[in-house]
Design a protein around this motif. Structure first.
Motif, PDB file in Angstrom:
ATOM      1  N   HIS A  14       5.076  92.210 -57.954  1.00 45.92           N
ATOM      2  CA  HIS A  14       5.720  93.090 -58.930  1.00 45.92           C
ATOM      3  C   HIS A  14       4.696  93.858 -59.744  1.00 45.92           C
ATOM      4  O   HIS A  14       3.790  93.276 -60.334  1.00 45.92           O
ATOM      5  CB  HIS A  14       6.630  92.275 -59.842  1.00 45.92           C
ATOM      6  CG  HIS A  14       7.718  91.625 -59.078  1.00 45.92           C
ATOM      7  ND1 HIS A  14       8.764  92.334 -58.553  1.00 45.92           N
ATOM      8  CD2 HIS A  14       7.893  90.356 -58.692  1.00 45.92           C
ATOM      9  CE1 HIS A  14       9.543  91.518 -57.875  1.00 45.92           C
ATOM     10  NE2 HIS A  14       9.057  90.307 -57.946  1.00 45.92           N
ATOM     11  N   ARG A  15       4.857  95.157 -59.781  1.00 45.66           N
ATOM     12  CA  ARG A  15       3.863  96.005 -60.431  1.00 45.66           C
ATOM     13  C   ARG A  15       4.279  96.413 -61.849  1.00 45.66           C
ATOM     14  O   ARG A  15       3.459  96.861 -62.615  1.00 45.66           O
ATOM     15  CB  ARG A  15       3.664  97.290 -59.607  1.00 45.66           C
ATOM     16  CG  ARG A  15       3.448  97.030 -58.146  1.00 45.66           C
ATOM     17  CD  ARG A  15       1.993  97.149 -57.762  1.00 45.66           C
ATOM     18  NE  ARG A  15       1.820  96.704 -56.392  1.00 45.66           N
ATOM     19  CZ  ARG A  15       0.755  96.931 -55.668  1.00 45.66           C
ATOM     20  NH1 ARG A  15      -0.244  97.610 -56.176  1.00 45.66           N
ATOM     21  NH2 ARG A  15       0.655  96.482 -54.439  1.00 45.66           N
ATOM     22  N   ARG A  16       5.558  96.348 -62.141  1.00 45.56           N
ATOM     23  CA  ARG A  16       5.999  96.809 -63.446  1.00 45.56           C
ATOM     24  C   ARG A  16       6.201  95.623 -64.374  1.00 45.56           C
ATOM     25  O   ARG A  16       6.494  94.513 -63.954  1.00 45.56           O
ATOM     26  CB  ARG A  16       7.297  97.601 -63.318  1.00 45.56           C
ATOM     27  CG  ARG A  16       7.140  98.821 -62.414  1.00 45.56           C
ATOM     28  CD  ARG A  16       8.322  99.731 -62.559  1.00 45.56           C
ATOM     29  NE  ARG A  16       8.262 100.465 -63.805  1.00 45.56           N
ATOM     30  CZ  ARG A  16       9.334 100.900 -64.445  1.00 45.56           C
ATOM     31  NH1 ARG A  16      10.530 100.663 -63.993  1.00 45.56           N
ATOM     32  NH2 ARG A  16       9.210 101.585 -65.566  1.00 45.56           N
ATOM     33  N   LEU A  17       6.048  95.881 -65.654  1.00 43.48           N
ATOM     34  CA  LEU A  17       6.130  94.787 -66.611  1.00 43.48           C
ATOM     35  C   LEU A  17       7.515  94.624 -67.212  1.00 43.48           C
ATOM     36  O   LEU A  17       7.929  93.532 -67.550  1.00 43.48           O
ATOM     37  CB  LEU A  17       5.130  95.027 -67.748  1.00 43.48           C
ATOM     38  CG  LEU A  17       3.663  95.026 -67.307  1.00 43.48           C
ATOM     39  CD1 LEU A  17       2.771  95.440 -68.464  1.00 43.48           C
ATOM     40  CD2 LEU A  17       3.278  93.636 -66.791  1.00 43.48           C
ATOM     41  N   ARG A  18       8.232  95.716 -67.344  1.00 42.56           N
ATOM     42  CA  ARG A  18       9.487  95.682 -68.102  1.00 42.56           C
ATOM     43  C   ARG A  18      10.583  94.892 -67.406  1.00 42.56           C
ATOM     44  O   ARG A  18      11.396  94.251 -68.033  1.00 42.56           O
ATOM     45  CB  ARG A  18       9.982  97.104 -68.414  1.00 42.56           C
ATOM     46  CG  ARG A  18       8.987  97.932 -69.184  1.00 42.56           C
ATOM     47  CD  ARG A  18       8.500  97.197 -70.458  1.00 42.56           C
ATOM     48  NE  ARG A  18       9.599  96.901 -71.345  1.00 42.56           N
ATOM     49  CZ  ARG A  18      10.063  97.730 -72.252  1.00 42.56           C
ATOM     50  NH1 ARG A  18       9.511  98.908 -72.413  1.00 42.56           N
ATOM     51  NH2 ARG A  18      11.069  97.391 -73.018  1.00 42.56           N
ATOM     52  N   GLU A  19      10.629  94.976 -66.091  1.00 38.96           N
ATOM     53  CA  GLU A  19      11.628  94.189 -65.382  1.00 38.96           C
ATOM     54  C   GLU A  19      11.039  92.834 -65.027  1.00 38.96           C
ATOM     55  O   GLU A  19       9.848  92.695 -64.843  1.00 38.96           O
ATOM     56  CB  GLU A  19      12.072  94.893 -64.099  1.00 38.96           C
ATOM     57  CG  GLU A  19      12.898  96.120 -64.346  1.00 38.96           C
ATOM     58  CD  GLU A  19      12.199  97.383 -63.938  1.00 38.96           C
ATOM     59  OE1 GLU A  19      12.663  98.455 -64.341  1.00 38.96           O
ATOM     60  OE2 GLU A  19      11.175  97.307 -63.237  1.00 38.96           O
ATOM     61  N   GLN A  20      11.898  91.868 -64.925  1.00 41.31           N
ATOM     62  CA  GLN A  20      11.435  90.536 -64.572  1.00 41.31           C
ATOM     63  C   GLN A  20      11.516  90.350 -63.075  1.00 41.31           C
ATOM     64  O   GLN A  20      12.583  90.449 -62.477  1.00 41.31           O
ATOM     65  CB  GLN A  20      12.302  89.474 -65.272  1.00 41.31           C
ATOM     66  CG  GLN A  20      11.999  89.337 -66.760  1.00 41.31           C
ATOM     67  CD  GLN A  20      12.598  90.464 -67.587  1.00 41.31           C
ATOM     68  OE1 GLN A  20      13.777  90.745 -67.485  1.00 41.31           O
ATOM     69  NE2 GLN A  20      11.782  91.126 -68.400  1.00 41.31           N
ATOM     70  N   GLY A  21      10.375  90.089 -62.475  1.00 43.01           N
ATOM     71  CA  GLY A  21      10.378  89.738 -61.072  1.00 43.01           C
ATOM     72  C   GLY A  21      10.652  88.254 -60.941  1.00 43.01           C
ATOM     73  O   GLY A  21      10.396  87.478 -61.850  1.00 43.01           O
TER      74      GLY A  21
END
Lengths: 220, 220
Positions: A14-21
């Motif tokens: 997961h590259r983005r921080l805002r969504e939870q992987g």
């Protein structure tokens, strides 16, 4: 049921921080089981093609109705299958912090055309029962000719990633909270309606219990 | 608003008979306007990647929130954007005739990263207003830094195809009608819920009219 966490690979990291992987198989299973339509991505002559189709699953693999993609899908072609449930809008104080609450699963792999009649029947049973539990034993099951005319794809669930976003907007404790603007979420829910009988049916024919009981229940 | 029919190309020609293809721009616009989440397909190192994202549009192009795809998307990369509304299950007498009532639009083209700040602000306005009419002028609009941190993609609506399936199952006048089985459709509807205020808000803060009025209305 495989209980190991989903492997982290170049495709699932997961590259983005805002969504939870999530690498939890239970999250993957829950997202798959909450829906019956996925978006199947294939590459045709170097260009992407994204088609909606229905799916079912067993513990290890996804079964996909493949007719739409059959002209493009040779055996073992790389595919990406994405299942998304949209749970609502995230309305923040700033446009920049706006977003969507959602649950999404993405499965990467090589789709295989199912050719063995036994596996094809079992895959179609999974697919049918996934969309409408109880329907496989109620409806007339496919005969040999219908089985042959159906394109079914199988895809391992091994390489998958899950993203989930829930909860309120993220700017409730930042400087924008001073703006005095309303912020929150606007939930979106999918609901099964009342079954609509096919017009040729006798008017007094009762709706089978396994179909009738879904009316009014939540989907997704 | 462009009123010519959608051009029929190799990518948009309809190959299946059971679903109805449409080359009517009004059908395309209606499907796009009924949703706000699409599935964006790109090709990364020869493999497909299908990510859900939000979109808006003007008369000629789609604007897509591109952060998720930004690591993969160079300028002018071929994409396929699919928007699907699932309207219900088609429950036939035979498993073979089962299906889904749906409306789906597929747009093919080269996505372009929007770099001009004016076009980016206008695209974000379209995108925000598409998901939540009234929200662009209510919320704090993006500043220069936020605009720069946002990846927005533009995609021409020129090459698009639409597929719609409505109505009852197709085996009501065939031999399977003699089986005496119930058949019909099970509708699926998406509904906006009651707005949920962000916990830090004062408890007596009213929900703005443009948000409150969507509660309970149909989405899709």
């Amino acid at each position: 049921m495989t209980l190991e966490p989903l492997p982290e690979t170049d495709l699932t990291r997961h590259r983005r921080l805002r969504e939870q992987g999530s690498l939890d198989r239970a999250d993957l299973d829950a997202i798959l089981d909450a829906g019956f339509v996925c978006h199947l991505g294939v590459v045709v002559e170097g260009r992407p093609l994204v088609v909606p189709t229905v799916y079912g699953r067993d513990e290890r693999r996804l079964y996909l109705h493949g007719s739409v993609a059959s002209r493009s899908l040779a055996g073992g072609m790389p595919v990406c299958v994405t299942v998304t449930h949209v749970d609502g809008l995230v309305l923040a104080r700033s446009v920049f912090e706006h977003g969507v609450n959602y649950r999404s699963a993405m499965i990467h792999g090589e789709a295989r055309k199912v050719t063995d009649p036994g596996e094809k029947a079992e895959g179609l049973r999974r697919l049918t029962e996934h969309a409408t539990p109880g329907q496989w034993s109620y409806a007339r099951q496919p005969d040999r000719k219908e089985l042959a005319a159906t394109t079914l794809l199988a895809l391992s669930l091994e390489e998958a990633s899950v993203k989930i976003r829930t909860g309120p907007p993220g700017d409730g404790d930042g400087p924008d909270a001073e703006l005095g603007l309303w912020a929150g979420t606007l939930p979106l829910t999918s609901v099964w309606g009342t079954p609509v009988p096919d017009p040729p049916l006798p008017p007094d024919m009762p709706v089978p219990e396994h179909i009738a009981r879904r009316g009014g229940t939540r989907h997704g």
